[in-house]
Design an enzyme around this catalytic site. Structure first.
Site, PDB file in Angstrom:
ATOM      1  CB  ALA A  56      -0.880  -0.013   1.250  1.00  0.00           C
ATOM      2  CB  ILE A  82       4.730   1.094   4.308  1.00  0.00           C
ATOM      3  CG1 ILE A  82       3.865   0.814   5.553  1.00  0.00           C
ATOM      4  CG2 ILE A  82       4.664   2.567   3.899  1.00  0.00           C
ATOM      5  CD1 ILE A  82       2.371   0.994   5.347  1.00  0.00           C
ATOM      6  CE  LYS A  83       4.587  -0.323  -5.060  1.00  0.00           C
ATOM      7  NZ  LYS A  83       3.553  -0.502  -6.089  1.00  0.00           N
ATOM      8  CB  VAL A  84       8.415   4.727   0.803  1.00  0.00           C
ATOM      9  CG1 VAL A  84       7.709   4.510   2.131  1.00  0.00           C
ATOM     10  CG2 VAL A  84       9.694   3.913   0.731  1.00  0.00           C
TER      11      VAL A  84
END
Ligand code: G3P
Length: 220
Positions: A56, A82-84
């Site tokens: 996400a 967590i996609k950064v």
């Protein structure tokens, strides 16, 4: 090699996860826009279907807000990754999250040096985009080979290479040969991987020959 689906299509996820071959899901803001659905509702639904990593993506450009978004998204389910973005702010966020044992996928990677930094920041996954490099006349798969070589030089790096922006089954095959850890693929490409015309022809012959035997494995 793990197979993730790069999609927000719940019907496709539900159907293809029944194969038992889907290890995770990746999403991005463009896929969320395409779905026309609420991001959090979508993530909750995906996480009921898939127990493996579900990426996400945060959308704020600055570290402080990215971190707040990340903590908010991470609460949705234990398998949220967590996609950064592959920016200085993104990697700063990655380091804080990975130090707290929150899984992170660093996205929009287009160089091996970026992948090196992401590994140092403790990323769980690095997402090199092969198709978009091909689009500008480069060979995206060269990047996978370079990252594999670098990561193999430093066994302390635990980051998995997650090949993204896959446009065809040949990208999947080449990624596997290069030792990528994960591929994330659109559902239609996953479905194509099962198929070969000789399988269909062979199956047809077996069916016809079996009919000639007048036998049934399961008797009525
Ligand atoms: O999830 C990100 C990536 O797979 C995007 O692919 O086809 O938009 O370059 P594409």
């Amino acid at each position: 090699m793990k197979i993730f689906l790069d999609t927000t299509d719940i019907t496709a996820i539900a159907q293809l996860s029944e194969t038992g071959l889907v290890d995770g899901i990746t999403t991005n803001p463009s896929l969320v826009a395409k779905s026309g659905q609420n991001f959090e509702v979508l993530l909750r639904e995906i996480c009921t279907l898939i127990k493996g990593p579900v990426s996400a993506e945060v959308t704020a450009p600055d570290h402080a807000t990215m971190l707040k978004e990340a903590f908010h998204l991470a609460k949705i389910a234990p398998n949220i990754v967590i996609k950064v973005p592959m920016t200085q702010e993104g990697l700063k966020t990655c380091k804080v999250l990975s130090d707290q044992n929150i899984m992170v996928n660093v996205t929009l990677c287009f160089s091996a040096l970026q992948a090196l930094l992401a590994a140092k920041a403790g990323a769980t996954f690095i997402s090199p985009f092969v198709g978009r490099l091909d689009d500008i006349g480069l060979d995206g798969l060269d990047l996978i080979a370079d990252i594999r070589e670098i990561y193999d030089n430093y066994p302390a790096f635990k980051t998995e290479i997650l090949v993204a922006s896959i446009r065809n089954p040949a990208h999947v095959l080449a990624s596997a040969k290069l030792g990528a850890d994960v591929v994330t693929i659109p559902p239609d490409i996953f479905s194509k991987m099962f198929k070969h015309p000789l399988t269909d022809i062979g199956l047809d012959i077996f069916e016809k020959d079996w009919e000639k035997t007048k036998q049934q494995i399961l008797k009525a």
